[in-house]
Design a protein around this motif. Structure first.
Motif, PDB file in Angstrom:
ATOM      1  N   ASN A 179      -5.023  -0.198  -2.072  1.00  0.00           N
ATOM      2  CA  ASN A 179      -4.917  -1.436  -1.318  1.00  0.00           C
ATOM      3  C   ASN A 179      -4.450  -1.144   0.099  1.00  0.00           C
ATOM      4  O   ASN A 179      -3.557  -0.341   0.327  1.00  0.00           O
ATOM      5  N   THR A 180      -5.101  -1.796   1.059  1.00  0.00           N
ATOM      6  CA  THR A 180      -4.729  -1.665   2.462  1.00  0.00           C
ATOM      7  C   THR A 180      -3.921  -2.864   2.923  1.00  0.00           C
ATOM      8  O   THR A 180      -3.296  -2.823   3.987  1.00  0.00           O
ATOM      9  N   LYS A 181      -3.927  -3.930   2.152  1.00  0.00           N
ATOM     10  CA  LYS A 181      -3.116  -5.121   2.389  1.00  0.00           C
ATOM     11  C   LYS A 181      -2.271  -5.362   1.144  1.00  0.00           C
ATOM     12  O   LYS A 181      -2.624  -4.931   0.045  1.00  0.00           O
ATOM     13  N   PRO A 182      -1.140  -6.048   1.287  1.00  0.00           N
ATOM     14  CA  PRO A 182      -0.283  -6.262   0.115  1.00  0.00           C
ATOM     15  C   PRO A 182      -0.984  -7.096  -0.954  1.00  0.00           C
ATOM     16  O   PRO A 182      -1.671  -8.082  -0.644  1.00  0.00           O
ATOM     17  N   ILE A 183      -0.853  -6.681  -2.200  1.00  0.00           N
ATOM     18  CA  ILE A 183      -1.326  -7.466  -3.335  1.00  0.00           C
ATOM     19  C   ILE A 183      -0.208  -8.424  -3.717  1.00  0.00           C
ATOM     20  O   ILE A 183       0.924  -7.994  -3.972  1.00  0.00           O
ATOM     21  N   GLN A 184      -0.494  -9.705  -3.739  1.00  0.00           N
ATOM     22  CA  GLN A 184       0.536 -10.702  -4.001  1.00  0.00           C
ATOM     23  C   GLN A 184       0.545 -11.087  -5.478  1.00  0.00           C
ATOM     24  O   GLN A 184      -0.432 -11.632  -5.990  1.00  0.00           O
ATOM     25  N   GLU A 228       0.678  -4.558   9.848  1.00  0.00           N
ATOM     26  CA  GLU A 228      -0.659  -4.277   9.330  1.00  0.00           C
ATOM     27  C   GLU A 228      -0.652  -4.140   7.808  1.00  0.00           C
ATOM     28  O   GLU A 228      -1.542  -4.671   7.126  1.00  0.00           O
ATOM     29  N   PHE A 229       0.345  -3.439   7.271  1.00  0.00           N
ATOM     30  CA  PHE A 229       0.328  -3.126   5.844  1.00  0.00           C
ATOM     31  C   PHE A 229       1.123  -4.100   4.974  1.00  0.00           C
ATOM     32  O   PHE A 229       1.006  -4.055   3.744  1.00  0.00           O
ATOM     33  N   THR A 230       1.930  -4.969   5.592  1.00  0.00           N
ATOM     34  CA  THR A 230       2.698  -5.937   4.788  1.00  0.00           C
ATOM     35  C   THR A 230       2.424  -7.385   5.170  1.00  0.00           C
ATOM     36  O   THR A 230       2.831  -8.291   4.445  1.00  0.00           O
ATOM     37  N   ASN A 231       1.772  -7.605   6.320  1.00  0.00           N
ATOM     38  CA  ASN A 231       1.581  -8.945   6.892  1.00  0.00           C
ATOM     39  C   ASN A 231       2.899  -9.572   7.335  1.00  0.00           C
ATOM     40  O   ASN A 231       2.962 -10.777   7.574  1.00  0.00           O
ATOM     41  N   LEU A 232       3.947  -8.779   7.435  1.00  0.00           N
ATOM     42  CA  LEU A 232       5.273  -9.275   7.812  1.00  0.00           C
ATOM     43  C   LEU A 232       5.899  -8.340   8.833  1.00  0.00           C
ATOM     44  O   LEU A 232       5.564  -7.158   8.894  1.00  0.00           O
ATOM     45  N   ALA A 272       0.835  -1.206   0.000  1.00  0.00           N
ATOM     46  CA  ALA A 272       0.000   0.000   0.000  1.00  0.00           C
ATOM     47  C   ALA A 272       0.866   1.251   0.000  1.00  0.00           C
ATOM     48  O   ALA A 272       1.767   1.397   0.825  1.00  0.00           O
ATOM     49  N   ASN A 273       0.583   2.156  -0.954  1.00  0.00           N
ATOM     50  CA  ASN A 273       1.348   3.406  -1.022  1.00  0.00           C
ATOM     51  C   ASN A 273       0.477   4.635  -1.257  1.00  0.00           C
ATOM     52  O   ASN A 273       0.988   5.733  -1.445  1.00  0.00           O
ATOM     53  N   THR A 321     -11.389  -0.656  -3.834  1.00  0.00           N
ATOM     54  CA  THR A 321     -10.481  -0.771  -2.699  1.00  0.00           C
ATOM     55  C   THR A 321     -10.179  -2.244  -2.417  1.00  0.00           C
ATOM     56  O   THR A 321     -11.091  -3.057  -2.264  1.00  0.00           O
ATOM     57  N   ASP A 322      -8.888  -2.578  -2.384  1.00  0.00           N
ATOM     58  CA  ASP A 322      -8.423  -3.960  -2.200  1.00  0.00           C
ATOM     59  C   ASP A 322      -8.954  -4.895  -3.279  1.00  0.00           C
ATOM     60  O   ASP A 322      -9.157  -6.087  -3.045  1.00  0.00           O
TER      61      ASP A 322
END
Length: 263
Positions: free
Chosen positions: A69-74, A245-249, A37-38, A105-106
Protein backbone atom coordinates in the motif's frame (compact mmCIF):
# COMPACT_ATOMS: atom_id res chain seq x y z
CA UNK A 1 -4.76 0.57 22.40
CA UNK A 2 -2.36 -2.25 23.18
CA UNK A 3 0.10 -2.80 20.34
CA UNK A 4 2.62 -5.63 20.19
CA UNK A 5 5.13 -6.63 17.54
CA UNK A 6 5.95 -10.34 17.62
CA UNK A 7 8.61 -12.42 15.95
CA UNK A 8 7.15 -15.28 13.87
CA UNK A 9 7.69 -18.85 15.10
CA UNK A 10 10.60 -20.61 13.41
CA UNK A 11 8.53 -22.81 11.01
CA UNK A 12 7.22 -19.69 9.22
CA UNK A 13 10.13 -17.29 9.82
CA UNK A 14 11.22 -17.58 6.18
CA UNK A 15 7.74 -16.42 5.09
CA UNK A 16 6.71 -13.87 7.73
CA UNK A 17 8.86 -10.87 8.62
CA UNK A 18 6.91 -9.89 11.75
CA UNK A 19 3.47 -9.98 13.34
CA UNK A 20 1.62 -6.96 14.73
CA UNK A 21 -1.27 -7.36 17.20
CA UNK A 22 -3.57 -4.46 18.14
CA UNK A 23 -6.14 -4.98 20.88
CA UNK A 24 -8.58 -2.95 22.93
CA UNK A 25 -11.24 -4.24 25.33
CA UNK A 26 -12.81 -0.80 25.64
CA UNK A 27 -16.24 0.00 24.24
CA UNK A 28 -15.94 3.28 22.38
CA UNK A 29 -17.31 5.10 19.40
CA UNK A 30 -16.02 4.42 15.92
CA UNK A 31 -12.32 4.99 15.29
CA UNK A 32 -10.13 4.60 12.23
CA UNK A 33 -7.00 2.49 12.53
CA UNK A 34 -4.61 3.31 9.68
CA UNK A 35 -2.31 0.63 8.29
CA UNK A 36 0.62 2.74 7.11
CA UNK A 37 2.78 1.73 4.15
CA UNK A 38 5.79 -0.23 5.40
CA UNK A 39 6.98 -2.19 2.37
CA UNK A 40 5.33 -5.50 3.26
CA UNK A 41 2.12 -7.18 2.02
CA UNK A 42 0.06 -8.70 4.80
CA UNK A 43 -2.55 -11.24 5.84
CA UNK A 44 -4.75 -9.36 8.29
CA UNK A 45 -7.54 -10.52 10.59
CA UNK A 46 -9.86 -7.91 12.11
CA UNK A 47 -12.45 -8.42 14.83
CA UNK A 48 -14.76 -5.47 15.49
CA UNK A 49 -18.42 -4.54 16.05
CA UNK A 50 -19.91 -3.51 12.68
CA UNK A 51 -23.13 -2.24 14.30
CA UNK A 52 -21.15 0.64 15.80
CA UNK A 53 -19.51 1.67 12.52
CA UNK A 54 -21.31 4.69 11.09
CA UNK A 55 -19.00 6.32 8.55
CA UNK A 56 -16.93 3.43 7.24
CA UNK A 57 -17.83 0.57 4.95
CA UNK A 58 -20.07 -1.73 7.00
CA UNK A 59 -19.38 -4.70 4.79
CA UNK A 60 -15.83 -5.24 5.95
CA UNK A 61 -13.97 -8.50 5.51
CA UNK A 62 -12.53 -10.04 8.68
CA UNK A 63 -9.73 -11.83 6.80
CA UNK A 64 -7.94 -9.85 4.09
CA UNK A 65 -4.87 -10.21 1.92
CA UNK A 66 -3.34 -6.77 1.35
CA UNK A 67 -0.74 -6.06 -1.29
CA UNK A 68 1.72 -3.20 -1.03
CA UNK A 69 0.00 0.00 0.00
CA UNK A 70 1.19 3.48 -0.91
CA UNK A 71 -1.65 5.18 0.98
CA UNK A 72 -2.93 4.29 4.45
CA UNK A 73 -5.48 1.47 4.59
CA UNK A 74 -8.29 2.62 6.87
CA UNK A 75 -9.74 0.01 9.19
CA UNK A 76 -12.96 1.31 10.72
CA UNK A 77 -13.41 -0.26 14.14
CA UNK A 78 -15.58 0.01 17.21
CA UNK A 79 -16.32 -1.89 20.43
CA UNK A 80 -13.96 -4.70 21.26
CA UNK A 81 -11.10 -4.67 18.76
CA UNK A 82 -8.56 -7.25 17.72
CA UNK A 83 -6.33 -6.84 14.67
CA UNK A 84 -3.66 -9.41 13.81
CA UNK A 85 -1.42 -8.65 10.82
CA UNK A 86 1.13 -11.09 9.44
CA UNK A 87 3.58 -9.11 7.30
CA UNK A 88 5.05 -11.25 4.53
CA UNK A 89 8.36 -10.92 2.75
CA UNK A 90 7.48 -9.02 -0.45
CA UNK A 91 9.08 -11.43 -2.93
CA UNK A 92 6.80 -14.30 -1.83
CA UNK A 93 3.43 -12.76 -2.70
CA UNK A 94 3.01 -14.16 -6.25
CA UNK A 95 4.22 -17.66 -5.33
CA UNK A 96 2.03 -17.94 -2.24
CA UNK A 97 -1.20 -16.53 -3.64
CA UNK A 98 -0.92 -16.73 -7.42
CA UNK A 99 -1.51 -13.02 -8.01
CA UNK A 100 0.72 -10.59 -9.82
CA UNK A 101 1.94 -8.18 -7.15
CA UNK A 102 0.82 -5.19 -9.22
CA UNK A 103 -2.78 -6.49 -9.11
CA UNK A 104 -2.79 -6.13 -5.34
CA UNK A 105 -1.03 -2.78 -4.95
CA UNK A 106 -3.33 -0.58 -2.83
CA UNK A 107 -5.88 -3.40 -2.91
CA UNK A 108 -7.22 -5.99 -0.50
CA UNK A 109 -9.11 -9.21 -1.25
CA UNK A 110 -11.37 -11.36 0.89
CA UNK A 111 -9.01 -14.19 1.75
CA UNK A 112 -11.76 -16.38 3.19
CA UNK A 113 -12.86 -17.18 -0.38
CA UNK A 114 -9.42 -18.37 -1.49
CA UNK A 115 -7.80 -21.80 -1.42
CA UNK A 116 -6.64 -23.19 1.95
CA UNK A 117 -8.34 -20.40 3.93
CA UNK A 118 -11.70 -21.38 2.42
CA UNK A 119 -11.13 -25.10 2.75
CA UNK A 120 -10.25 -24.84 6.46
CA UNK A 121 -12.98 -22.28 7.28
CA UNK A 122 -10.22 -20.09 8.67
CA UNK A 123 -12.38 -16.99 8.98
CA UNK A 124 -15.02 -18.77 11.08
CA UNK A 125 -12.38 -20.39 13.26
CA UNK A 126 -10.73 -17.03 13.91
CA UNK A 127 -14.03 -15.32 14.70
CA UNK A 128 -15.01 -18.07 17.13
CA UNK A 129 -11.63 -18.39 18.84
CA UNK A 130 -11.72 -17.51 22.55
CA UNK A 131 -8.26 -15.97 22.82
CA UNK A 132 -5.45 -14.19 21.03
CA UNK A 133 -3.21 -17.23 21.46
CA UNK A 134 -5.72 -19.44 19.65
CA UNK A 135 -5.97 -16.94 16.78
CA UNK A 136 -2.20 -16.72 16.45
CA UNK A 137 -1.97 -20.50 16.38
CA UNK A 138 -4.59 -20.67 13.61
CA UNK A 139 -2.79 -18.02 11.59
CA UNK A 140 0.56 -19.77 12.07
CA UNK A 141 -0.92 -23.06 10.88
CA UNK A 142 -2.52 -21.41 7.87
CA UNK A 143 0.72 -19.72 6.75
CA UNK A 144 2.65 -22.97 7.24
CA UNK A 145 0.14 -25.05 5.25
CA UNK A 146 0.07 -22.43 2.51
CA UNK A 147 3.87 -22.36 2.18
CA UNK A 148 4.03 -26.15 2.02
CA UNK A 149 1.34 -26.36 -0.65
CA UNK A 150 2.97 -23.83 -2.99
CA UNK A 151 6.12 -23.97 -5.07
CA UNK A 152 8.14 -20.93 -4.07
CA UNK A 153 9.87 -19.44 -7.12
CA UNK A 154 12.15 -16.47 -6.39
CA UNK A 155 14.78 -14.63 -8.36
CA UNK A 156 17.44 -14.40 -5.66
CA UNK A 157 18.47 -10.96 -6.85
CA UNK A 158 15.20 -9.55 -5.55
CA UNK A 159 15.48 -10.61 -1.86
CA UNK A 160 19.02 -9.27 -1.86
CA UNK A 161 17.91 -5.96 -3.38
CA UNK A 162 15.06 -5.56 -0.90
CA UNK A 163 17.18 -6.41 2.13
CA UNK A 164 19.90 -4.03 0.98
CA UNK A 165 17.44 -1.17 0.47
CA UNK A 166 15.96 -1.76 3.93
CA UNK A 167 19.39 -1.96 5.57
CA UNK A 168 20.17 1.46 4.13
CA UNK A 169 16.74 2.76 5.26
CA UNK A 170 15.80 3.60 1.69
CA UNK A 171 18.70 5.97 1.04
CA UNK A 172 20.81 3.66 -1.12
CA UNK A 173 21.52 4.96 -4.61
CA UNK A 174 19.73 2.58 -6.97
CA UNK A 175 22.48 2.97 -9.54
CA UNK A 176 24.92 1.47 -7.04
CA UNK A 177 22.54 -1.41 -6.40
CA UNK A 178 22.22 -2.07 -10.14
CA UNK A 179 25.98 -2.24 -10.48
CA UNK A 180 26.25 -4.62 -7.53
CA UNK A 181 23.62 -6.93 -9.04
CA UNK A 182 24.94 -6.55 -12.63
CA UNK A 183 21.49 -5.54 -13.87
CA UNK A 184 20.18 -2.62 -15.90
CA UNK A 185 17.70 -0.08 -14.55
CA UNK A 186 15.03 -1.67 -16.74
CA UNK A 187 15.70 -5.16 -15.35
CA UNK A 188 15.47 -3.93 -11.77
CA UNK A 189 12.23 -2.12 -12.59
CA UNK A 190 10.81 -5.33 -14.06
CA UNK A 191 11.81 -7.46 -11.06
CA UNK A 192 10.14 -5.07 -8.65
CA UNK A 193 7.06 -4.51 -10.80
CA UNK A 194 6.25 -8.20 -11.22
CA UNK A 195 7.01 -9.40 -7.71
CA UNK A 196 6.71 -6.42 -5.37
CA UNK A 197 4.16 -4.29 -7.21
CA UNK A 198 6.13 -1.05 -6.76
CA UNK A 199 8.99 0.64 -8.56
CA UNK A 200 12.38 0.38 -6.82
CA UNK A 201 12.32 4.14 -6.24
CA UNK A 202 8.90 4.13 -4.58
CA UNK A 203 9.80 1.09 -2.50
CA UNK A 204 12.93 2.91 -1.31
CA UNK A 205 10.93 6.00 -0.41
CA UNK A 206 8.50 3.90 1.63
CA UNK A 207 11.40 2.29 3.50
CA UNK A 208 12.94 5.71 4.13
CA UNK A 209 9.68 7.13 5.46
CA UNK A 210 8.97 4.12 7.67
CA UNK A 211 12.43 4.33 9.24
CA UNK A 212 11.77 8.00 10.03
CA UNK A 213 8.30 7.20 11.40
CA UNK A 214 9.75 4.59 13.77
CA UNK A 215 12.38 7.03 14.99
CA UNK A 216 9.78 9.76 15.53
CA UNK A 217 7.65 7.35 17.54
CA UNK A 218 10.59 6.42 19.76
CA UNK A 219 11.34 10.10 20.44
CA UNK A 220 7.76 11.26 20.96
CA UNK A 221 7.70 13.16 17.65
CA UNK A 222 10.26 15.65 18.92
CA UNK A 223 13.28 17.04 17.03
CA UNK A 224 11.87 16.61 13.52
CA UNK A 225 14.95 18.24 12.02
CA UNK A 226 17.36 15.67 13.46
CA UNK A 227 15.11 12.78 12.45
CA UNK A 228 14.96 14.20 8.92
CA UNK A 229 18.75 14.39 8.66
CA UNK A 230 19.22 10.94 10.22
CA UNK A 231 17.02 9.41 7.54
CA UNK A 232 18.38 11.14 4.46
CA UNK A 233 15.87 13.98 4.07
CA UNK A 234 17.26 17.37 3.05
CA UNK A 235 15.36 19.12 5.83
CA UNK A 236 12.29 18.95 8.06
CA UNK A 237 9.92 20.18 5.34
CA UNK A 238 10.86 17.25 3.07
CA UNK A 239 10.08 14.81 5.88
CA UNK A 240 6.72 16.49 6.52
CA UNK A 241 5.86 16.21 2.81
CA UNK A 242 6.71 12.50 2.86
CA UNK A 243 4.62 12.11 6.01
CA UNK A 244 1.59 13.67 4.33
CA UNK A 245 2.12 11.56 1.20
CA UNK A 246 2.11 8.24 3.05
CA UNK A 247 -0.35 8.98 5.89
CA UNK A 248 -2.55 11.80 4.50
CA UNK A 249 -1.77 13.60 7.77
CA UNK A 250 0.81 15.97 9.15
CA UNK A 251 3.04 14.56 11.92
CA UNK A 252 1.07 16.56 14.51
CA UNK A 253 -2.28 15.29 13.17
CA UNK A 254 -0.97 11.72 13.16
CA UNK A 255 0.21 12.02 16.76
CA UNK A 256 -3.13 13.47 17.88
CA UNK A 257 -5.00 10.66 16.14
CA UNK A 258 -2.83 8.01 17.80
CA UNK A 259 -3.48 9.57 21.20
CA UNK A 260 -7.25 9.22 20.72
CA UNK A 261 -7.08 5.43 20.73
CA UNK A 262 -8.08 3.96 24.11
CA UNK A 263 -5.60 1.86 26.03
Amino acid sequence: MKVQTLAPPSPIAAIVSHIVVLESNSVFDEAVLPLIANGYPSVTFQLTDPSRILTGEKKSYPLVLYGQNTKPIQLHAAGEIAVIAYFLYPWLLPSLFGYSASELTDQGIDLSLCGPARESNLKEQLLNSPSREDRLRLMDDYILRLSRSRKIVTDERLPYAIRTIRQHRGTLLLGDLQKELFVTERTLQRLFGETVGLTPKLYSRICQFHAALNQLGCHGFSDMTQVAFDNGYADQSHLIRAFKEFTNLSPLEYRRLAQQFPA
